[in-house]
Scaffold this motif. Structure first.
Motif, mmCIF file in Angstrom:
data_model
loop_
_atom_site.group_PDB
_atom_site.id
_atom_site.type_symbol
_atom_site.label_atom_id
_atom_site.label_comp_id
_atom_site.label_asym_id
_atom_site.label_seq_id
_atom_site.Cartn_x
_atom_site.Cartn_y
_atom_site.Cartn_z
ATOM 1 N N LEU A 25 0.852 -1.133 -0.334
ATOM 2 C CA LEU A 25 0.088 0.512 -0.245
ATOM 3 C C LEU A 25 0.714 1.522 0.184
ATOM 4 O O LEU A 25 0.734 2.549 -1.181
ATOM 5 N N GLU A 26 1.836 0.843 0.645
ATOM 6 C CA GLU A 26 2.643 2.206 0.799
ATOM 7 C C GLU A 26 3.499 2.232 0.045
ATOM 8 O O GLU A 26 3.539 3.704 -1.314
ATOM 9 N N THR A 29 0.445 3.930 -3.184
ATOM 10 C CA THR A 29 0.622 5.098 -2.251
ATOM 11 C C THR A 29 0.668 6.411 -3.075
ATOM 12 O O THR A 29 1.129 7.085 -3.888
ATOM 13 N N HIS A 30 2.440 6.009 -2.859
ATOM 14 C CA HIS A 30 3.740 6.644 -3.519
ATOM 15 C C HIS A 30 4.002 6.379 -4.883
ATOM 16 O O HIS A 30 3.548 8.029 -6.082
ATOM 17 N N VAL A 32 0.676 6.333 -6.703
ATOM 18 C CA VAL A 32 -0.150 7.272 -7.511
ATOM 19 C C VAL A 32 0.306 8.665 -7.065
ATOM 20 O O VAL A 32 -0.291 9.403 -8.119
ATOM 21 N N ASP A 33 0.970 9.988 -6.262
ATOM 22 C CA ASP A 33 1.236 10.469 -6.124
ATOM 23 C C ASP A 33 2.150 10.589 -7.292
ATOM 24 O O ASP A 33 1.943 12.022 -7.813
#
Length: 95
Positions: A25-26, A29-30, A32-33
């Motif tokens: 997930l981390e 998330t990175h 996606v950012d």
């Protein structure tokens, strides 16, 4: 005893799986950012490009209008009648 050992093993595997999910997930998330940043940059560049094209079109239109006005100021009409053609008007030469 084996039940206790199985429970501990299952609990350990569950913790490992949860940790892997957390890491995944981390990373996502990175990713996606970064995609958001890239898209925002692209949108910004597209907006600048569109504004530049619009500005260029306006400048070209203004140039055409200016050129048209200059041509109208410098233009003149010469009217020659059939009689003048037949008589031959050598003294009226316009440059």
């Amino acid at each position: 005893m084996s039940d206790k050992s199985d429970v501990e093993l299952n609990s350990e595997q569950t913790l490992i799986t949860l940790e892997q999910l957390s890491q995944t997930l981390e990373v996502m998330t990175h990713v996606v950012d970064r995609l958001k940043q890239h898209l925002n940059r692209q949108m910004s560049l597209n907006a600048e490009l569109f504004q530049d094209e619009e500005k260029l079109r306006k400048e070209e239109a203004a140039e055409r209008l200016e050129s048209s006005k200059k041509l109208q100021e410098k233009s003149f009409v010469v009217e020659i009648t059939q009689q003048e053609l037949e008589e031959g008007s050598d003294s009226k030469i316009v440059h």
